[in-house]
Design a protein around this motif. Sequence first.
Motif, short mmCIF file in Angstrom:
data_model
loop_
_atom_site.label_atom_id
_atom_site.label_comp_id
_atom_site.label_asym_id
_atom_site.label_seq_id
_atom_site.Cartn_x
_atom_site.Cartn_y
_atom_site.Cartn_z
N ALA A 193 0.82 -1.21 0.00
CA ALA A 193 0.00 0.00 0.00
C ALA A 193 0.86 1.26 0.00
O ALA A 193 0.55 2.23 -0.71
CB ALA A 193 -0.93 -0.02 1.22
N GLN A 194 1.93 1.26 0.77
CA GLN A 194 2.81 2.42 0.79
C GLN A 194 3.46 2.65 -0.56
O GLN A 194 3.57 3.79 -1.03
CB GLN A 194 3.88 2.23 1.87
CG GLN A 194 3.34 2.28 3.30
CD GLN A 194 4.41 2.02 4.33
OE1 GLN A 194 5.53 1.59 3.99
NE2 GLN A 194 4.10 2.24 5.59
N ARG A 195 3.89 1.57 -1.20
CA ARG A 195 4.51 1.72 -2.53
C ARG A 195 3.50 2.21 -3.55
O ARG A 195 3.82 3.02 -4.44
CB ARG A 195 5.13 0.39 -2.97
CG ARG A 195 6.33 -0.02 -2.12
CD ARG A 195 6.93 -1.33 -2.61
NE ARG A 195 8.04 -1.74 -1.77
CZ ARG A 195 9.28 -1.32 -1.92
NH1 ARG A 195 9.57 -0.48 -2.89
NH2 ARG A 195 10.25 -1.74 -1.13
N ASP A 196 2.24 1.72 -3.45
CA ASP A 196 1.21 2.20 -4.37
C ASP A 196 0.96 3.70 -4.15
O ASP A 196 0.76 4.45 -5.12
CB ASP A 196 -0.09 1.43 -4.14
CG ASP A 196 0.02 -0.02 -4.61
OD1 ASP A 196 0.92 -0.31 -5.42
OD2 ASP A 196 -0.78 -0.86 -4.15
N ARG A 197 0.98 4.13 -2.89
CA ARG A 197 0.77 5.55 -2.61
C ARG A 197 1.91 6.38 -3.19
O ARG A 197 1.68 7.45 -3.78
CB ARG A 197 0.67 5.76 -1.10
CG ARG A 197 0.38 7.21 -0.71
CD ARG A 197 0.24 7.35 0.79
NE ARG A 197 1.48 6.95 1.45
CZ ARG A 197 1.60 6.88 2.77
NH1 ARG A 197 0.57 7.14 3.55
NH2 ARG A 197 2.76 6.52 3.31
N VAL A 198 3.13 5.91 -3.01
CA VAL A 198 4.28 6.64 -3.56
C VAL A 198 4.20 6.69 -5.09
O VAL A 198 4.49 7.72 -5.72
CB VAL A 198 5.59 5.97 -3.10
CG1 VAL A 198 6.79 6.59 -3.81
CG2 VAL A 198 5.76 6.11 -1.59
N ALA A 199 3.80 5.55 -5.69
CA ALA A 199 3.67 5.53 -7.15
C ALA A 199 2.59 6.50 -7.62
O ALA A 199 2.77 7.21 -8.62
CB ALA A 199 3.34 4.11 -7.62
N ALA A 200 1.45 6.55 -6.88
CA ALA A 200 0.39 7.48 -7.26
C ALA A 200 0.86 8.92 -7.13
O ALA A 200 0.55 9.76 -7.99
CB ALA A 200 -0.84 7.24 -6.38
N SER A 202 3.92 9.98 -7.41
CA SER A 202 4.86 10.24 -8.50
C SER A 202 4.13 10.49 -9.81
O SER A 202 4.48 11.39 -10.58
CB SER A 202 5.83 9.06 -8.63
OG SER A 202 6.57 8.86 -7.44
N LEU A 203 3.08 9.67 -10.07
CA LEU A 203 2.30 9.87 -11.30
C LEU A 203 1.60 11.22 -11.28
O LEU A 203 1.53 11.91 -12.31
CB LEU A 203 1.28 8.74 -11.46
CG LEU A 203 1.85 7.35 -11.76
CD1 LEU A 203 0.74 6.32 -11.77
CD2 LEU A 203 2.59 7.35 -13.10
N ALA A 204 1.06 11.61 -10.10
CA ALA A 204 0.39 12.91 -10.01
C ALA A 204 1.38 14.05 -10.25
O ALA A 204 1.06 15.03 -10.94
CB ALA A 204 -0.27 13.05 -8.63
N GLU A 205 2.58 13.93 -9.69
CA GLU A 205 3.59 14.96 -9.92
C GLU A 205 3.97 15.04 -11.40
O GLU A 205 4.14 16.13 -11.96
CB GLU A 205 4.83 14.67 -9.07
CG GLU A 205 4.63 14.89 -7.58
CD GLU A 205 4.43 16.35 -7.23
OE1 GLU A 205 4.93 17.20 -7.99
OE2 GLU A 205 3.77 16.64 -6.22
N ALA A 206 4.10 13.86 -12.02
CA ALA A 206 4.45 13.85 -13.45
C ALA A 206 3.35 14.49 -14.28
O ALA A 206 3.61 15.27 -15.21
CB ALA A 206 4.71 12.42 -13.91
N ASP A 207 2.07 14.16 -13.94
CA ASP A 207 0.96 14.76 -14.68
C ASP A 207 0.90 16.27 -14.46
O ASP A 207 0.61 17.04 -15.37
CB ASP A 207 -0.35 14.11 -14.23
CG ASP A 207 -1.54 14.58 -15.04
OD1 ASP A 207 -1.58 14.30 -16.25
OD2 ASP A 207 -2.42 15.26 -14.48
N LYS A 208 1.19 16.70 -13.20
CA LYS A 208 1.21 18.13 -12.91
C LYS A 208 2.26 18.84 -13.74
O LYS A 208 2.02 19.90 -14.33
CB LYS A 208 1.47 18.33 -11.42
CG LYS A 208 1.62 19.78 -11.02
CD LYS A 208 1.95 19.90 -9.54
CE LYS A 208 2.21 21.35 -9.14
NZ LYS A 208 2.57 21.46 -7.71
#
Length: 369
Positions: A193-200, A202-208
């Motif tokens: 769950a922690q890794r999924d949160r970090v991945a999410a 990271s994806l949000a930052e990339a999209d931003k």
Amino acid sequence: MEALVGILTGGGVIIVIIIVLLALLFGGLRSSILFTVKTQENVIVERFGKFLRVAKPGLNTKIPFMDTLTKPISLRIRQLEVNIESKTKDNVFVTVPVAVQYVIREESVQDAYYRLSNPEAQIRSYVFDTVRSALSGLDLDAAFESKDDIARSVEATLSTRMQEFGFHIVNTLVQDISPDQRVRDSMNSINAAQRDRVAAQSLAEADKIKRVTQAEAEAESKRLQGEGVAAQRRAIAMGIAEQYEMLKQVGIENTAEELLLMTQYFDTMQDVARNGRSNVLFLPSNPSSVGAMGDEIRSALLQAQAANDTINGDSTPVNPAEPVDGEGNSREHIERLRAEAKERARRAREEARRNAEGAAQSAREHFGE
């Protein structure tokens, strides 16, 4: 004769003694007198049950029926595996396998043999006590992080306690800290769950970053488009001014504005036809509409021409009561006529401009989307 018998008798005794000695050396008593010790081993020699000495590797001797030997004592490094089950501070039961590597010091073989009856059991007890004391003050996560600290603590405790018994602790290894399977599954779920949160994140930052970059690119594009439109309009204005000056130079000064309006009107029609988004161009549905546009344009041109004629000459009759100049017209009357002619010309030009703009607007409405 008696002397000869005595000699023979003495010689026989000597021969018997030699035979007995040879029998003792090469017969069954040989193993009771001579013994060998292998490399990396020591043997303790006891006389009547009392410690006598430590036999080193090689050939050694002992007195039969008086000296006895112990089992060989190995001087090699040995490893003891200890599995400890204990509870952490957060009440999680874990299994901790510990490997203890130890060796008997060569100068302390006597202490190692006599002072401890079961050295491995003694080492196990010290390991159990040290590991359980360390884990009782640590949470599960902290226990995983402190595995090396636990190993060093066990090694320090064993080295201090076992040194006085002739044992040297070479190394202590805490191989693993293994909780129950359900606890491990829970820990894996938390980590996932922690890794999924970090991945999410990271994806949000990339999209931003992507959106910000696109917005900046669009802003820059619009800025450049605005500069291009401004430059285009400036070039058009300069071109119109140059055309107006050229028309004035060739003598078309009074009708230059009307000609430019007509030119702009036809340019607008061409631009609508060329840059329209649709492939279909709507035209007036009957000839009268097209004729009306033509009449508006023609009327604008005729009015402009009439204004020009009025400026160039006026046929207004002269009042006989007014003073006249040499041509029969008074100066005041001539000035008034000129002012009226200029006003009529200005109004005619304004009317021509409005008619031309109306015609252009009608063209846009008819030919636009």
